[in-house]
Design a protein around this motif. Sequence first.
Motif, PDB file in Angstrom:
ATOM      1  N   ASP A   1       0.573  -1.034  -0.121  1.00 44.33           N
ATOM      2  CA  ASP A   1      -0.058  -0.062  -0.251  1.00 44.33           C
ATOM      3  C   ASP A   1       0.860   1.123  -0.272  1.00 44.33           C
ATOM      4  OD1 ASP A   1      -1.702   2.251   0.655  1.00 44.33           O
ATOM      5  OD2 ASP A   1      -2.378   1.080   2.934  1.00 44.33           O
ATOM      6  N   PRO A   2       1.145   2.073  -0.448  1.00 40.74           N
ATOM      7  CA  PRO A   2       1.438   3.664  -1.282  1.00 40.74           C
ATOM      8  C   PRO A   2       1.816   4.030   0.221  1.00 40.74           C
ATOM      9  CG  PRO A   2       0.021   3.470  -2.960  1.00 40.74           C
ATOM     10  CD  PRO A   2       0.075   2.202  -2.013  1.00 40.74           C
TER      11      PRO A   2
ATOM     12  N   VAL B   1       3.188   7.700  -1.461  1.00 39.74           N
ATOM     13  CA  VAL B   1       3.884   7.728  -0.842  1.00 39.74           C
ATOM     14  C   VAL B   1       3.819   9.017  -0.167  1.00 39.74           C
ATOM     15  CG1 VAL B   1       5.866   7.239  -0.393  1.00 39.74           C
ATOM     16  CG2 VAL B   1       4.370   5.686  -2.108  1.00 39.74           C
ATOM     17  N   PRO B   2       3.754   8.724   1.387  1.00 39.36           N
ATOM     18  CA  PRO B   2       3.727  10.092   2.715  1.00 39.36           C
ATOM     19  C   PRO B   2       4.401  10.858   1.616  1.00 39.36           C
ATOM     20  CG  PRO B   2       2.498   8.396   2.885  1.00 39.36           C
ATOM     21  CD  PRO B   2       2.630   7.842   1.739  1.00 39.36           C
ATOM     22  N   ARG B   3       5.344  11.959   2.054  1.00 41.01           N
ATOM     23  CA  ARG B   3       7.051  12.793   1.655  1.00 41.01           C
ATOM     24  C   ARG B   3       7.347  12.221   2.876  1.00 41.01           C
ATOM     25  NH1 ARG B   3       5.687  18.959   1.022  1.00 41.01           N
ATOM     26  NH2 ARG B   3       5.339  19.067  -0.988  1.00 41.01           N
TER      27      ARG B   3
ATOM     28  N   LEU C   1       6.048   1.288 -10.414  1.00 44.22           N
ATOM     29  CA  LEU C   1       6.617   0.517 -10.318  1.00 44.22           C
ATOM     30  C   LEU C   1       5.095   0.891  -8.810  1.00 44.22           C
ATOM     31  CD1 LEU C   1       8.247  -1.691  -9.509  1.00 44.22           C
ATOM     32  CD2 LEU C   1      10.011  -0.504  -8.401  1.00 44.22           C
ATOM     33  N   VAL C   2       5.173   2.212  -8.272  1.00 45.03           N
ATOM     34  CA  VAL C   2       4.515   2.057  -7.343  1.00 45.03           C
ATOM     35  C   VAL C   2       2.503   1.203  -7.382  1.00 45.03           C
ATOM     36  CG1 VAL C   2       4.058   3.487  -5.030  1.00 45.03           C
ATOM     37  CG2 VAL C   2       5.985   3.636  -5.631  1.00 45.03           C
ATOM     38  N   GLU C   3       2.585   1.780  -8.187  1.00 49.04           N
ATOM     39  CA  GLU C   3       1.171   2.318  -8.569  1.00 49.04           C
ATOM     40  C   GLU C   3       0.856   0.855  -8.585  1.00 49.04           C
ATOM     41  OE1 GLU C   3      -0.166   4.471 -11.517  1.00 49.04           O
ATOM     42  OE2 GLU C   3      -0.800   5.657  -9.745  1.00 49.04           O
ATOM     43  N   SER C   4       2.629   0.292  -9.166  1.00 49.59           N
ATOM     44  CA  SER C   4       1.711  -1.728  -9.557  1.00 49.59           C
ATOM     45  C   SER C   4       2.021  -2.288  -7.925  1.00 49.59           C
ATOM     46  CB  SER C   4       2.992  -2.422 -10.573  1.00 49.59           C
ATOM     47  OG  SER C   4       3.703  -2.474  -9.822  1.00 49.59           O
ATOM     48  N   GLY C   5       1.973  -1.944  -6.964  1.00 52.27           N
ATOM     49  CA  GLY C   5       2.386  -2.954  -5.829  1.00 52.27           C
ATOM     50  C   GLY C   5       3.740  -3.577  -5.763  1.00 52.27           C
TER      51      GLY C   5
END
Length: 590
Positions: free
Chosen positions: A3-4, A44-46, A149-153
């Motif tokens: 989960d981002p 992704v949170p800062r 990459l992050v969006e694809s988990g």
Amino acid sequence: MTDPERLSVTIVDGYVDEPAHFGVPPYVSTYPRYTAGALVDAGVPRERITYHTIDGLRDEPDRWRDVDEADLMIYLGGMTVPGKYVGGTPAEPDEVRKLAWTANGTSLMGGPVKFGVGDENAGATETERQDLDFDFVAKGDVEAAVHDLVESGLEGFNNRMRDVDEVSRWAREGAFIVEQHPNHPDYLIAELETSRGCAYRCSFCTEPLYGNPEFRPAPTVVGEVDALSDHGVRHFRLGRQADILAYGGDGEAPNPDALRQLYSGIREVAPDLETLHLDNMNPITIVEWPEKSREGIRIIAEHNTPGDTAAFGLESADPVVQEENNLNVTAEECFEAVKIVNEEAGWRPGEDPGDGPTFGDDAPRRLPKLLPGINLLHGLKGEREETYERNMDFLQRVYDEGYMLRRVNIRQVMSFDGTDMSDTGAEIAKEHKKLFKSYKSRVREEIDNPMLERVAPPGTVLPDVHLEYHQDGKTFGRQLGTYPLLVGIPGERELGRTIDVAVVDHGYRSVTGVPYPLDINAASMDELTAIPGVGDRTAGDIVVNRPYDLEDGDADADADAASALGIDTETEAGVDLSRFVTARAGEWAD
Ligand code: SF4
């Protein structure tokens, strides 16, 4: 875990140094900033994004824990231009491999077109995994890879380039990351991108691999400067483009309105900026569209900070070499471009725009607003002995006809896969090695030295020189900016500080300076004798007769300080000492 919002990410900057993109400190390249922005955009949170430079990891080994524990570790690096650096040491292949081994989470490597850690280490036998042991290698834009990459988990991504909308968003959203740079805030200069790609196809260059130029609209660059400025950045370089004059146009012709929008927009959102410089201007643009170019150059000189350099890629003044390598500018055309930049931007602060080029006794003692630099490249196809003479003749003509160059950059060719030069390789460069060496010395002695004296005569004040290292009993430093002058100051001063300096002497590519104004009550013998015309005896007399007390103690009133103190103001070298000295009341003065 994918989960981002709950992902922890560590970005490691191994530094990039591309022909049109600097990233070795004090520069921070666009890569870590865009990458951070892409992460935020993907959710992704800062506060879950950590940024370290490779020097930061070397300095504090504890920081490796962030590499170890991150869910995603991103390494950014690669070198297409080899070089020596004062501000930082790019990551070595072994360090890059160690990063991948240390990372427990997913690891991704990305960066410029060719990795410095690339070919020779690929498939190294001690490793089972490929690609220097990284899980993923971004072969397109690393920021796009990170986002996808992050969006694809963390499953994967397709190699792709990012588009203008994405980069505009990411540039702004990722600006916060600069606060984690070890040089932040004072000794940091942000490299800005205005476009990628080039309308021309020079044989040795990697820029055409990006295709025709695609410009970032002015509001998006201005928005990025606004965000960086909110995060404490005060130094900027518009360095990432093939030709700043072509900005916002059809790809070739200048568009002064776009330039005005860009430069005035930057000044508006960052009124306290301390450096605004550029890199790369194509001389062919100037000769083909002289009036529009003159206007564009005037706009730049009106908004930039002094000491700015427009690097011209002449590469060779020899028509045979030009022909064989598809170079787009002749020596005659380049000369014309040198003349135009001098006329429009070779004025100094304190003068009227358009007064340039000014030098000599009456010129204000500040660096000119914008001067051309000349890049010459050797080892190109068709190079012969005569090529070296032609280049010398070109440079000599610029000097003899009364113009200024800020720097002459001489390199030998590197051949990259995918460019026309890859067949010829470095063969000619190797054959002409001896010739190259003696020619280089001639350029240093016969051109660089007298030219530097013209550009920055004794007494020229260089504000905010950052003191970087000691060598041979001297302290060396530079201003922040594009191709700053290296300044040597007598004595070992505390490093990491910033001082104003007055030039007293010239080397080939560097100057000697003394702190400005030089306090005659505190100056060392070395500092005093560094002033032109001051010998040991005069300096000794000055020291013996201390303290001096100027009645009003006002630095501005010190123009006559030297004569008030009984020092011969017109030294043998004809230099007025009052350009250098002041007398501050010491604690012992009445
Ligand atoms: S003009 Fe030539 S050297 Fe300059 S960026 Fe374009 S292709 Fe490269």
